[in-house]
Scaffold this motif. Structure first.
Motif, mmCIF file in Angstrom:
data_model
loop_
_atom_site.group_PDB
_atom_site.id
_atom_site.type_symbol
_atom_site.label_atom_id
_atom_site.label_comp_id
_atom_site.label_asym_id
_atom_site.label_seq_id
_atom_site.Cartn_x
_atom_site.Cartn_y
_atom_site.Cartn_z
ATOM 1 N N SER A 31 55.282 2.744 67.993
ATOM 2 C CA SER A 31 55.555 4.022 68.651
ATOM 3 C C SER A 31 56.842 3.990 69.468
ATOM 4 C CB SER A 31 54.379 4.403 69.557
ATOM 5 O OG SER A 31 54.176 3.410 70.559
ATOM 6 N N GLY A 32 56.981 2.974 70.321
ATOM 7 C CA GLY A 32 58.091 2.972 71.258
ATOM 8 C C GLY A 32 59.402 2.488 70.699
ATOM 9 N N LEU A 33 59.361 1.637 69.669
ATOM 10 C CA LEU A 33 60.600 1.095 69.113
ATOM 11 C C LEU A 33 60.897 1.685 67.737
ATOM 12 C CD1 LEU A 33 59.608 -1.194 71.245
ATOM 13 C CD2 LEU A 33 61.263 -2.603 70.046
ATOM 14 N N THR A 34 59.979 1.521 66.790
ATOM 15 C CA THR A 34 60.279 1.922 65.417
ATOM 16 C C THR A 34 60.412 3.436 65.285
ATOM 17 O OG1 THR A 34 59.101 -0.021 64.594
ATOM 18 C CG2 THR A 34 59.520 1.759 63.035
ATOM 19 N N VAL A 35 59.334 4.167 65.515
ATOM 20 C CA VAL A 35 59.356 5.621 65.311
ATOM 21 C C VAL A 35 60.274 6.306 66.329
ATOM 22 C CG1 VAL A 35 57.960 7.707 65.230
ATOM 23 C CG2 VAL A 35 57.038 5.571 64.344
ATOM 24 N N SER A 36 60.181 5.897 67.587
ATOM 25 C CA SER A 36 60.974 6.544 68.631
ATOM 26 C C SER A 36 62.470 6.391 68.375
ATOM 27 C CB SER A 36 60.602 5.962 69.998
ATOM 28 O OG SER A 36 61.403 6.535 71.014
ATOM 29 N N GLN A 37 62.919 5.178 68.058
ATOM 30 C CA GLN A 37 64.352 4.974 67.881
ATOM 31 C C GLN A 37 64.865 5.552 66.573
ATOM 32 O OE1 GLN A 37 66.149 1.291 68.819
ATOM 33 N NE2 GLN A 37 64.907 0.906 70.626
ATOM 34 N N ILE A 38 64.093 5.438 65.489
ATOM 35 C CA ILE A 38 64.536 6.026 64.222
ATOM 36 C C ILE A 38 64.640 7.546 64.360
ATOM 37 C CG2 ILE A 38 63.861 6.469 61.838
ATOM 38 C CD1 ILE A 38 62.779 3.651 61.682
ATOM 39 N N ALA A 39 63.623 8.169 64.954
ATOM 40 C CA ALA A 39 63.673 9.614 65.152
ATOM 41 C C ALA A 39 64.829 10.008 66.066
ATOM 42 C CB ALA A 39 62.343 10.107 65.734
ATOM 43 N N TYR A 40 65.098 9.179 67.079
ATOM 44 C CA TYR A 40 66.184 9.489 68.006
ATOM 45 C C TYR A 40 67.545 9.424 67.308
ATOM 46 C CZ TYR A 40 69.174 9.361 72.134
ATOM 47 O OH TYR A 40 70.140 9.634 73.060
ATOM 48 N N PHE A 41 67.794 8.368 66.543
ATOM 49 C CA PHE A 41 69.096 8.214 65.900
ATOM 50 C C PHE A 41 69.319 9.258 64.810
ATOM 51 C CE2 PHE A 41 68.740 3.620 67.342
ATOM 52 C CZ PHE A 41 69.648 3.797 68.376
ATOM 53 N N VAL A 42 68.282 9.560 64.038
ATOM 54 C CA VAL A 42 68.419 10.598 63.011
ATOM 55 C C VAL A 42 68.586 11.963 63.680
ATOM 56 C CG1 VAL A 42 67.338 11.713 61.031
ATOM 57 C CG2 VAL A 42 67.103 9.256 61.347
ATOM 58 N N GLY A 43 67.845 12.202 64.772
ATOM 59 C CA GLY A 43 68.009 13.451 65.502
ATOM 60 C C GLY A 43 69.378 13.572 66.133
ATOM 61 N N LEU A 44 69.909 12.461 66.641
ATOM 62 C CA LEU A 44 71.255 12.466 67.217
ATOM 63 C C LEU A 44 72.299 12.765 66.151
ATOM 64 C CD1 LEU A 44 73.172 11.931 69.601
ATOM 65 C CD2 LEU A 44 73.068 9.503 69.023
ATOM 66 N N LYS A 45 72.102 12.231 64.948
ATOM 67 C CA LYS A 45 73.037 12.487 63.848
ATOM 68 C C LYS A 45 73.049 13.960 63.480
ATOM 69 C CE LYS A 45 74.046 11.136 59.075
ATOM 70 N NZ LYS A 45 73.616 10.311 57.922
ATOM 71 N N ASN A 46 71.910 14.635 63.607
ATOM 72 C CA ASN A 46 71.802 16.047 63.220
ATOM 73 C C ASN A 46 71.929 16.995 64.409
ATOM 74 O OD1 ASN A 46 70.840 16.282 60.165
ATOM 75 N ND2 ASN A 46 69.897 14.462 61.048
ATOM 76 N N SER A 47 72.357 16.482 65.556
ATOM 77 C CA SER A 47 72.564 17.343 66.723
ATOM 78 C C SER A 47 73.823 16.885 67.439
ATOM 79 C CB SER A 47 71.337 17.310 67.641
ATOM 80 O OG SER A 47 71.099 15.997 68.118
ATOM 81 N N THR A 48 73.818 16.920 68.752
ATOM 82 C CA THR A 48 74.964 16.484 69.540
ATOM 83 C C THR A 48 74.488 15.558 70.653
ATOM 84 O OG1 THR A 48 74.820 18.342 71.095
ATOM 85 C CG2 THR A 48 76.127 18.680 69.101
ATOM 86 N N PRO A 49 75.366 14.729 71.220
ATOM 87 C CA PRO A 49 74.970 13.879 72.344
ATOM 88 C C PRO A 49 74.439 14.674 73.532
ATOM 89 C CG PRO A 49 77.055 13.122 71.436
ATOM 90 C CD PRO A 49 76.743 14.426 70.757
ATOM 91 N N THR A 50 74.955 15.879 73.751
ATOM 92 C CA THR A 50 74.478 16.701 74.869
ATOM 93 C C THR A 50 73.021 17.092 74.684
ATOM 94 O OG1 THR A 50 76.711 17.579 75.195
ATOM 95 C CG2 THR A 50 74.893 18.804 76.190
ATOM 96 N N ILE A 51 72.675 17.524 73.473
ATOM 97 C CA ILE A 51 71.288 17.911 73.196
ATOM 98 C C ILE A 51 70.372 16.698 73.285
ATOM 99 C CG2 ILE A 51 69.730 18.794 71.416
ATOM 100 C CD1 ILE A 51 71.970 20.580 70.439
ATOM 101 N N ALA A 52 70.818 15.562 72.758
ATOM 102 C CA ALA A 52 70.005 14.345 72.810
ATOM 103 C C ALA A 52 69.752 13.917 74.246
ATOM 104 C CB ALA A 52 70.696 13.227 72.036
ATOM 105 N N CYS A 53 70.774 13.985 75.071
ATOM 106 C CA CYS A 53 70.614 13.605 76.478
ATOM 107 C C CYS A 53 69.698 14.578 77.204
ATOM 108 C CB CYS A 53 71.989 13.546 77.140
ATOM 109 S SG CYS A 53 71.969 13.004 78.859
ATOM 110 N N ALA A 54 69.819 15.866 76.885
ATOM 111 C CA ALA A 54 68.982 16.869 77.546
ATOM 112 C C ALA A 54 67.510 16.697 77.188
ATOM 113 C CB ALA A 54 69.453 18.271 77.172
ATOM 114 N N LEU A 55 67.229 16.475 75.914
ATOM 115 C CA LEU A 55 65.838 16.358 75.486
ATOM 116 C C LEU A 55 65.208 15.046 75.919
ATOM 117 C CD1 LEU A 55 65.947 17.941 71.916
ATOM 118 C CD2 LEU A 55 65.026 18.917 74.016
#
Length: 226
Positions: A31-55
């Motif tokens: 949960s904390g490493l595999t899914v969380s980080q993969i979802a974060y990096f893929v989400g960051l690729k499809n958004s912006t650093p500002t949105i990632a930091c806000a969420l």
């Protein structure tokens, strides 16, 4: 190196490692490493650093909401503390969602400080990789699973008071999980190559964000349980 330091530090005080504790550590790694980080990096690729930091500011609110059914938190609307928690959760969620979904004109004004690499990254994302649905959705998923990790880690700290060893085991399990997922998802060999910036990013994420960050957080959760 992290494995050796963990084993040296906790070889005398380390409690017995049972199958039940290994299962909880597995849940933490997934949960904390595999899914969380993969979802974060893929989400960051499809958004912006500002949105990632806000969420990422949704983590305290999501942790509080998920801790209630697990019996780790009580709302207590009649008390001032419970009212403060509820108001803080609403403000936290509302602010993060507003900053992420608002696409109108600039309200406060632009900063006079500009970092060229950050500007180039923002421009590349805004031209070809922004997905206003998939990106924020994956970032929210990352937030939820990271909050689940905090809750699972609290259970691990109760049964296995060795934060350095548990972090080492979580990182080891997550490494195998991510390698398996990466091999099946990424078939292009060129994607596995590392240039200078990728190498720095991988080392920083592995040493500081994952090893040091999760180890410190696990230690803080253990101290809170004590």
């Amino acid at each position: 190196m992290l494995n050796q330091l963990c084993l040296i530090q906790s070889r005398k005080t380390k409690p017995q490692l049972t199958s039940s504790i290994l299962f909880w550590i597995f849940l933490c790694s997934f949960s904390g490493l595999t899914v969380s980080q993969i979802a974060y990096f893929v989400g960051l690729k499809n958004s912006t650093p500002t949105i990632a930091c806000a969420l990422s500011n949704l983590i305290p609110a999501a942790t509080f909401l998920l801790a209630i059914p697990f019996g780790l938190e009580k709302v207590g609307f009649r008390s001032k503390a419970g009212q403060a928690k509820a108001c803080g959760t609403i403000i936290c969620v509302g602010g993060a969602m507003l900053l992420s979904l608002y696409h109108g004109p600039i309200v406060i004004g632009q900063s006079g400080i500009h970092w060229k690499f950050a500007e180039n990254t923002e421009e590349k994302n805004s031209t070809g990789h922004v997905n206003l649905i998939l990106g924020p959705l994956l970032l929210i998923v990352s937030t939820i699973f990271y909050s689940l990790w905090i809750i699972f880690q609290a259970r691990v700290s109760e049964k296995y008071a060795a934060p350095y060893t548990s972090t080492m085991l979580m990182c080891l399990m997550a490494s195998f999980q991510c390698v398996i997922i990466g091999v099946f998802v990424v078939r292009d060999k060129a994607a596995w190559s590392l240039d200078r910036m990728r190498t720095i990013a991988v080392l920083y994420n592995g040493i500081v964000c994952t090893a040091l960050g999760y180890c410190l957080t696990s230690w803080c959760i253990q101290r809170k349980e004590l």
